[in-house]
Motif scaffolding. Structure first.
Motif, PDB file in Angstrom:
ATOM      1  N   ILE A 159     -11.671 -10.770   7.801  1.00  0.00           N
ATOM      2  CA  ILE A 159     -10.797  -9.749   7.227  1.00  0.00           C
ATOM      3  C   ILE A 159     -11.632  -8.504   6.954  1.00  0.00           C
ATOM      4  O   ILE A 159     -12.855  -8.575   6.858  1.00  0.00           O
ATOM      5  N   ARG A 160     -10.964  -7.370   6.853  1.00  0.00           N
ATOM      6  CA  ARG A 160     -11.583  -6.146   6.362  1.00  0.00           C
ATOM      7  C   ARG A 160     -11.037  -5.913   4.966  1.00  0.00           C
ATOM      8  O   ARG A 160      -9.817  -5.888   4.757  1.00  0.00           O
ATOM      9  N   PHE A 161     -11.945  -5.768   4.000  1.00  0.00           N
ATOM     10  CA  PHE A 161     -11.540  -5.659   2.599  1.00  0.00           C
ATOM     11  C   PHE A 161     -12.034  -4.349   2.020  1.00  0.00           C
ATOM     12  O   PHE A 161     -13.212  -4.001   2.132  1.00  0.00           O
ATOM     13  N   VAL A 201      -7.248  -4.850   4.243  1.00  0.00           N
ATOM     14  CA  VAL A 201      -6.660  -3.800   5.082  1.00  0.00           C
ATOM     15  C   VAL A 201      -6.481  -4.267   6.519  1.00  0.00           C
ATOM     16  O   VAL A 201      -5.670  -3.712   7.258  1.00  0.00           O
ATOM     17  N   VAL A 202      -7.241  -5.276   6.918  1.00  0.00           N
ATOM     18  CA  VAL A 202      -7.072  -5.898   8.237  1.00  0.00           C
ATOM     19  C   VAL A 202      -7.186  -7.403   8.040  1.00  0.00           C
ATOM     20  O   VAL A 202      -8.194  -7.890   7.524  1.00  0.00           O
ATOM     21  N   ILE A 247     -16.354  -0.214  -3.830  1.00  0.00           N
ATOM     22  CA  ILE A 247     -17.680   0.000  -3.227  1.00  0.00           C
ATOM     23  C   ILE A 247     -17.594   0.295  -1.739  1.00  0.00           C
ATOM     24  O   ILE A 247     -18.616   0.426  -1.068  1.00  0.00           O
ATOM     25  N   GLY A 248     -16.369   0.385  -1.218  1.00  0.00           N
ATOM     26  CA  GLY A 248     -16.199   0.679   0.193  1.00  0.00           C
ATOM     27  C   GLY A 248     -15.471  -0.427   0.933  1.00  0.00           C
ATOM     28  O   GLY A 248     -14.856  -1.296   0.323  1.00  0.00           O
ATOM     29  N   GLU A 249     -15.567  -0.379   2.263  1.00  0.00           N
ATOM     30  CA  GLU A 249     -14.880  -1.356   3.110  1.00  0.00           C
ATOM     31  C   GLU A 249     -15.898  -2.273   3.759  1.00  0.00           C
ATOM     32  O   GLU A 249     -16.950  -1.830   4.231  1.00  0.00           O
TER      33      GLU A 249
END
Length: 303
Positions: free
Chosen positions: A65-67, A58-59, A71-73
């Motif tokens: 990175i943000r994944f 997502v970023v 189970i969440g981010e």
């Protein structure tokens, strides 16, 4: 003196850590896939410690990175990523099972498809044990490959190159052109013998469909030294995924002046995330012998 040594060791450790985090130290195959995708795609991030996460970036940053997954981010250091695979969102099945991408999507049994190797990836292949080869994606649109025969007891061996260029690459339509060029040195013990080659075929090929079901058609002209056939060879093939690790593959040819009629082949592809094993049969349309001559092919995909 001890304090100086300690300070020097700490400085070297920090410098090493900083170097490990530089973008240049990240493999190209990873860096080229660090990107945000839309809802029609899903990503599989494989970490160096063996962990695999299914979801979407997502970023996308240079170092992290943000994944987002079930189970969440979470934040992930890019240097800790071994590889990133992408697939249509449908690859994540309703039961939560992820169908990894076909590790041998650029080939049917032997013939190429219209799909290209992503830049920085490649594979090792072997047919019948005695025909090994390699291919590498120099760019997203250029693949270079080759191999050599290992015929036991033969006085000379053949080698070949397989350049391929992507002409049009989209999700469900892929077109490419390339060649198989074979050379047999020292044939007939004469360095100037015209029988040494090159032999081969220049072709154009297209693949239509998604990653789990597609049709491939191609046309090629065979050549020997400076002579080029006036009649083309036509190929029609298809592949269909039957299960997470199994697919059906067929590859068929119409060869000019071949008295036995079209050349047919059909079989199964057994897949892992980076390997595939093809077990198939080759037959002729006129007076076939059931089930046909066996075909065995193996591919290890390195990313």
């Amino acid at each position: 003196m001890r304090h100086r040594i300690a300070r020097l060791a700490a400085a070297l450790s920090i410098a090493g850590a900083a170097h490990a985090q530089t973008p240049d130290s990240i493999p190209e195959a990873v860096r080229s896939r660090v990107r945000v995708v839309d809802s029609t795609r899903i990503q599989s991030v494989h970490l160096r410690d063996g962990t695999a996460l299914i979801g979407r970036i997502v970023v996308a940053g240079t170092d992290t990175i943000r994944f987002r997954s079930s189970i969440g981010e979470t934040g992930i250091a890019v240097r800790s990523i071994a590889r990133i695979d992408e697939a249509p969102a449908a690859a994540l099945r309703p039961n939560g099972e992820f169908w990894f991408p076909n590790p041998n999507a650029t080939r049917l049994l032997f013939a190429p498809t219209g799909r290209m190797l992503p830049r920085g990836t490649g594979y090792f292949s072997d047919y019948y044990i005695i025909l090994p080869g390699v291919a590498y994606g120099a760019t997203d649109r250029v693949t270079i490959g080759g191999g050599v025969s290992l015929l036991p007891g033969a006085s000379t061996q053949a080698f070949w190159v397989t350049p391929k260029v992507g002409l049009y690459n989209r999700e469900r339509v892929n077109l490419a052109a390339g060649a198989l060029v074979i050379y047999i040195p020292d044939l007939d013990d004469s360095p100037s013998s015209s029988d040494q080659g090159p032999y081969g075929i220049a072709y154009g090929v297209g693949t239509w469909g998604g990653p789990d079901a597609s049709v491939t058609a191609g046309v090629g002209y065979a050549f020997s030294n400076r002579n080029v056939s006036s009649q083309p060879v036509a190929m029609l093939g298809a592949e269909a995924r039957l299960a997470r690790r199994v697919a059906f593959v067929t590859e068929n040819y119409v060869i000019p002046n071949f008295r036995e009629g079209p050349l047919l082949s059909y079989g199964l592809r057994f897949m892992g995330e980076q390997i595939s094993l093809d077990l198939a049969f080759i037959n002729v349309a006129r007076d076939p012998i059931f089930p046909g001559a066996p075909f065995v092919g193996f591919v290890f995909n390195f990313r």
